[in-house]
Motif scaffolding. Structure first.
Motif, mmCIF file in Angstrom:
data_model
loop_
_atom_site.group_PDB
_atom_site.id
_atom_site.type_symbol
_atom_site.label_atom_id
_atom_site.label_comp_id
_atom_site.label_asym_id
_atom_site.label_seq_id
_atom_site.Cartn_x
_atom_site.Cartn_y
_atom_site.Cartn_z
ATOM 1 N N GLN A 165 34.514 39.675 51.193
ATOM 2 C CA GLN A 165 34.021 40.533 50.118
ATOM 3 C C GLN A 165 33.248 41.745 50.630
ATOM 4 O OE1 GLN A 165 31.696 37.939 47.605
ATOM 5 N NE2 GLN A 165 33.428 37.484 46.258
ATOM 6 N N VAL A 314 40.799 43.504 47.018
ATOM 7 C CA VAL A 314 40.095 42.216 47.051
ATOM 8 C C VAL A 314 39.019 42.231 48.139
ATOM 9 C CG1 VAL A 314 40.351 39.747 47.535
ATOM 10 C CG2 VAL A 314 42.027 40.913 46.093
ATOM 11 N N ARG A 350 41.585 45.495 37.549
ATOM 12 C CA ARG A 350 40.442 44.605 37.752
ATOM 13 C C ARG A 350 40.847 43.141 37.555
ATOM 14 N NH1 ARG A 350 35.630 47.372 37.875
ATOM 15 N NH2 ARG A 350 35.770 49.569 37.252
ATOM 16 N N ASP A 351 41.682 42.900 36.564
ATOM 17 C CA ASP A 351 42.132 41.532 36.311
ATOM 18 C C ASP A 351 42.977 41.010 37.473
ATOM 19 O OD1 ASP A 351 42.476 39.214 34.453
ATOM 20 O OD2 ASP A 351 44.583 39.809 34.611
ATOM 21 N N ARG A 354 40.654 40.158 40.290
ATOM 22 C CA ARG A 354 39.931 38.913 40.023
ATOM 23 C C ARG A 354 40.819 37.687 40.247
ATOM 24 N NH1 ARG A 354 39.944 35.430 36.149
ATOM 25 N NH2 ARG A 354 41.376 36.701 34.901
ATOM 26 N N ARG A 355 42.039 37.749 39.741
ATOM 27 C CA ARG A 355 42.946 36.617 39.885
ATOM 28 C C ARG A 355 43.360 36.419 41.341
ATOM 29 N NH1 ARG A 355 47.220 38.423 35.573
ATOM 30 N NH2 ARG A 355 48.399 36.592 36.302
ATOM 31 N N ARG A 357 41.471 37.179 43.956
ATOM 32 C CA ARG A 357 40.294 36.582 44.593
ATOM 33 C C ARG A 357 40.216 35.095 44.273
ATOM 34 N NH1 ARG A 357 36.984 35.982 48.410
ATOM 35 N NH2 ARG A 357 37.090 38.244 48.626
ATOM 36 N N LEU A 358 40.448 34.725 43.009
ATOM 37 C CA LEU A 358 40.395 33.317 42.609
ATOM 38 C C LEU A 358 41.442 32.502 43.348
ATOM 39 C CD1 LEU A 358 39.198 31.154 40.751
ATOM 40 C CD2 LEU A 358 40.866 31.818 39.003
#
Length: 408
Positions: A165, A314, A350-351, A354-355, A357-358
């Motif tokens: 990160q 990411v 952004r979504d 996020r996905r 990264r998850l």
């Protein structure tokens, strides 16, 4: 065998001699008989003439000290045997009478059996309490060691998260390959241009190079796999050191270390994890493009090109970079963000980040949990567990109370 027979007997007759009655082995059993309140008789055999009083008095003192003061003592003197090889009747008459009285009275026999059973159960409760305490201590220690392993691997997961990160992965080879892909130096000077113009220039850069996105993917795979391998190995060493310092689990530790995969296998596993995650990212890009009817735009940029841009986003935070690296890596990440915004829009970008990264976090967690579980599986569970042992103790206590109260 002798101990098993004694544990099953309702009545003990301890036969010893004037020269051996103080032997430690025999007295270990007599102390056990006293602890269990077993009805016990003592036969003092082969007592020399003139020594009966002194020897029997000493024996009785020992019996009293052991908690067996109520045990009858039968003294048999050293004497010649009869023609059939037996002791004279007069020598054994007291013992024969005592046994005959017990045998003839069923009520007395039941009392003897109940007394022995009640004493054995009461003693078992005392021993079980000690065992229960030990089992609880073992459970506590097992939990502590398992928590230690979990903490070491959780710290490794946190370090991986931080390193993925703070922009650290945008250093070195990854940064160089990304610059090759997008022509960073030229594009950074035009960051204030219109988004459409930026997209066109990125498209030209992508189409003008042979498989540049794959080189970025390879660089990411190498850097991320190295990070994963170093952190899982650090977690292993930290767990091993903590368990060795505890000193309470040498055999589980040895079993765990033997069961762990060799470094080469872990390295392959780390590389596969990164490739699988990169596949996740590309799948997300394809799915988002299909949902938004962006196939043509995706084809112009290339799914892999958009995918590596998403991977860079990411890793886009620059908290770990300093000096010139902030300008270079941070600016390049901003380029990747602008490309994704141009293709998908700000919210979708952004979504997707996020996905992605998850998905990475989930795969990293599985990777670390695989090693952590090797350590925890090596820790034996107490059998029976303390709750089950305590339940059995309560049942035994009820039985003892019933017997002591005169139940049938």
């Amino acid at each position: 065998m002798a101990a098993t027979l004694l544990a099953a007997a309702d009545l003990w007759i301890f036969v010893t001699t004037a020269s051996r009655y103080a032997d430690a082995v025999a007295w270990a059993h007599l102390h056990a008989a006293a602890a269990r309140d077993v009805v016990t008789a003592v036969v003092l055999d082969r007592v020399p003439e003139g020594a009966a009083q002194a020897v029997s008095e000493d024996l009785r003192r020992r019996l009293q000290a052991a908690g067996l003061s109520s045990s009858p003592v039968f003294v048999i003197p050293e004497t010649a045997l009869d023609p059939d090889g037996f002791l004279p009747d007069a020598s054994v008459a007291p013992l024969r009478h005592w046994l005959g009285t017990l045998a003839a009275d069923a009520a007395v026999r039941r009392q003897v059996a109940r007394r022995t059973l009640t004493g054995a159960l009461a003693r078992a409760l005392q021993d079980a309490a000690t065992v229960l305490e030990a089992v609880r201590a073992q459970e506590t220690e097992r939990t502590r060691l398992a928590d230690t392993a979990a903490a070491c691997h959780a710290e490794a997961r946190d370090r991986i998260t931080a390193a993925t990160q703070d922009g650290s992965l945008l250093r070195g080879e990854v940064l160089a390959r990304w610059q090759e892909l997008i022509g960073t130096g030229e594009l950074l000077r035009g960051l204030q241009s219109q988004v459409s113009r930026l997209r066109d220039r990125v498209t030209a850069a992508v189409l003008g190079r042979p498989a540049p996105a794959e080189r970025v993917e390879e660089a990411i795979e190498s850097s991320l796999a190295s990070l994963l391998l170093s952190q899982v190995q650090q977690a292993r060493l930290e767990t091993e050191r903590a368990w060795r310092r505890a000193g309470s689990a040498p055999y589980p530790l040895s079993a765990a270390l033997s069961a762990l995969p060799p470094p080469t296998q872990q390295a392959r596993r780390a590389e596969q994890l990164v490739r699988d995650w990169q596949g996740d990212v590309l799948d997300l890009v394809r799915a988002e493009g299909a949902d938004k009817h962006l196939t043509a735009r995706l084809l112009s940029l290339g799914v892999n090109g958009i995918g590596v841009a998403l991977m860079v986003v990411v890793f886009a935070h620059t908290g770990g970079l300093t000096g010139v690296e902030v300008g270079i890596a941070g600016g390049t990440a901003l380029v990747a963000q602008r490309v994704l915004e141009a293709v998908f829009g700000d919210q979708a970008m952004r979504d997707l980040a996020r996905r992605s990264r998850l998905a990475l976090d989930e795969r990293v967690a599985v990777f670390l949990n695989e090693q952590q579980s090797v350590f925890t599986r090596a820790l034996p569970d107490p059998s029976p567990p303390s709750e089950q042992l305590q339940a059995r103790m309560r049942e035994t206590a009820v039985a003892v109370e019933y017997l002591t109260g005169g139940g049938a």
